[in-house]
Design a protein around this motif. Sequence first.
Motif, PDB file in Angstrom:
ATOM      1  N   GLU A 126       0.826  -1.210   0.000  1.00  0.00           N
ATOM      2  CA  GLU A 126       0.000   0.000   0.000  1.00  0.00           C
ATOM      3  C   GLU A 126       0.860   1.259   0.000  1.00  0.00           C
ATOM      4  O   GLU A 126       0.546   2.242  -0.680  1.00  0.00           O
ATOM      5  CB  GLU A 126      -0.929  -0.001   1.219  1.00  0.00           C
ATOM      6  CG  GLU A 126      -2.055  -1.011   1.135  1.00  0.00           C
ATOM      7  CD  GLU A 126      -2.908  -1.049   2.392  1.00  0.00           C
ATOM      8  OE1 GLU A 126      -4.087  -1.455   2.295  1.00  0.00           O
ATOM      9  OE2 GLU A 126      -2.409  -0.676   3.477  1.00  0.00           O
ATOM     10  N   ALA A 127       1.951   1.241   0.765  1.00  0.00           N
ATOM     11  CA  ALA A 127       2.837   2.408   0.822  1.00  0.00           C
ATOM     12  C   ALA A 127       3.496   2.658  -0.529  1.00  0.00           C
ATOM     13  O   ALA A 127       3.609   3.804  -0.981  1.00  0.00           O
ATOM     14  CB  ALA A 127       3.894   2.202   1.905  1.00  0.00           C
ATOM     15  N   ILE A 128       3.925   1.591  -1.184  1.00  0.00           N
ATOM     16  CA  ILE A 128       4.546   1.728  -2.506  1.00  0.00           C
ATOM     17  C   ILE A 128       3.528   2.242  -3.518  1.00  0.00           C
ATOM     18  O   ILE A 128       3.827   3.124  -4.336  1.00  0.00           O
ATOM     19  CB  ILE A 128       5.150   0.381  -2.951  1.00  0.00           C
ATOM     20  CG1 ILE A 128       6.358   0.040  -2.070  1.00  0.00           C
ATOM     21  CG2 ILE A 128       5.544   0.411  -4.424  1.00  0.00           C
ATOM     22  CD1 ILE A 128       6.918  -1.351  -2.292  1.00  0.00           C
ATOM     23  N   GLU A 129       2.309   1.729  -3.459  1.00  0.00           N
ATOM     24  CA  GLU A 129       1.259   2.185  -4.368  1.00  0.00           C
ATOM     25  C   GLU A 129       0.914   3.651  -4.108  1.00  0.00           C
ATOM     26  O   GLU A 129       0.680   4.423  -5.048  1.00  0.00           O
ATOM     27  CB  GLU A 129       0.014   1.315  -4.205  1.00  0.00           C
ATOM     28  CG  GLU A 129      -1.139   1.682  -5.131  1.00  0.00           C
ATOM     29  CD  GLU A 129      -0.784   1.581  -6.606  1.00  0.00           C
ATOM     30  OE1 GLU A 129      -1.351   2.368  -7.402  1.00  0.00           O
ATOM     31  OE2 GLU A 129       0.060   0.727  -6.969  1.00  0.00           O
ATOM     32  N   ALA A 130       0.889   4.050  -2.836  1.00  0.00           N
ATOM     33  CA  ALA A 130       0.643   5.457  -2.506  1.00  0.00           C
ATOM     34  C   ALA A 130       1.716   6.339  -3.126  1.00  0.00           C
ATOM     35  O   ALA A 130       1.434   7.427  -3.644  1.00  0.00           O
ATOM     36  CB  ALA A 130       0.615   5.644  -0.988  1.00  0.00           C
TER      37      ALA A 130
END
Length: 345
Positions: A126-130
């Motif tokens: 999720e952090a990478i996608e954000a």
Amino acid sequence: MAAEVYYQAIGTLQSHSYLNNLNHHQKHQNNLVTLVSRDFISSNGLSTRRSNCTGQRNCSVIRSLASQTSVVDPVLSPSRSNAGDTYKKSNEAALILIRHGESLWNEKNLFTGCVDVPLSKKGIDEAIEAGKRISSIPVDVIFTSALIRAQMTAMLAMTQHRRGKVPIMMHNESEQARSWSQVFSEDTKKQSIPVIASWQLNERMYGELQGLNKQETADRYGKEQVHEWRRSYDIPPPNGESLEMCAERAVAYFRDQIEPQLLSGKNVMISAHGNSLRSIIMYLDKLTSQEVISLELSTGIPMLYIFKEGRFIRRGSPIGPSEAGVYAYTRRLALYKQKLDNMFQ
């Protein structure tokens, strides 16, 4: 202990091959993230003090020691009282809010609060996608809470940014820490982004609920009682913080330390938590106490505001770096994206 948790979190990243394979996620260049371990307790000067809360309940409230030096470099962020004398209002600046990715205790459905728990594998994704969603939005300074899950989210998100600047944790907790973490190259400074951690942006402290399973707690105390603890504005859980108490510290910090950055024209990213961000959004959008308790924030989804002429304008969540709508909001963002496009053609 906190430093050990930090290294355990980095081990979590390595176990999923994310630190070793970040270049797989980067189309334009390999961004190095500087991760500096530290003892969160001593560095942030946390103490626990008993106080009376709404309804005459006794709550354990986290407060900063009076002698604690501000974690914000005064050169970077003057106090709100003299901000008007120091800065001219910029035409506009971007404000990005990100709730941290899923933590290992989110995954287990446990009350987390101020317990320092790292991201789960899903939270890392999720952090990478954000980061991909905000990869063409300028970031000049990053604020995070003192908790590892918010810091991991900020660092991982910035590995995806097209500008390629390196986020570096600022250590102003003591003269020695400040001296030892100095950067002596002006060129390197220009290619770095300061990351400022503050306990005031921490998640709401859930008191005696921390570490308990949410479903088991509802079965034990009743769904209505647990819902009241979780979703009311001014009723805290046993020996914990209410949303009102969380908002008091989070909004005060935003006004004193973050808003002057925006006023100076700097683009700011805040990586924090559901309740500290709800508190800030309550301030930005002028929500009532009844409106804010129904506000839900998903993990790892960035939200964009434009600060312009002293007002905050909500622009929703960027879908991705190629989304035309986000960059049509302001000419400044459109020009920034065009510059990045030209750099990486």
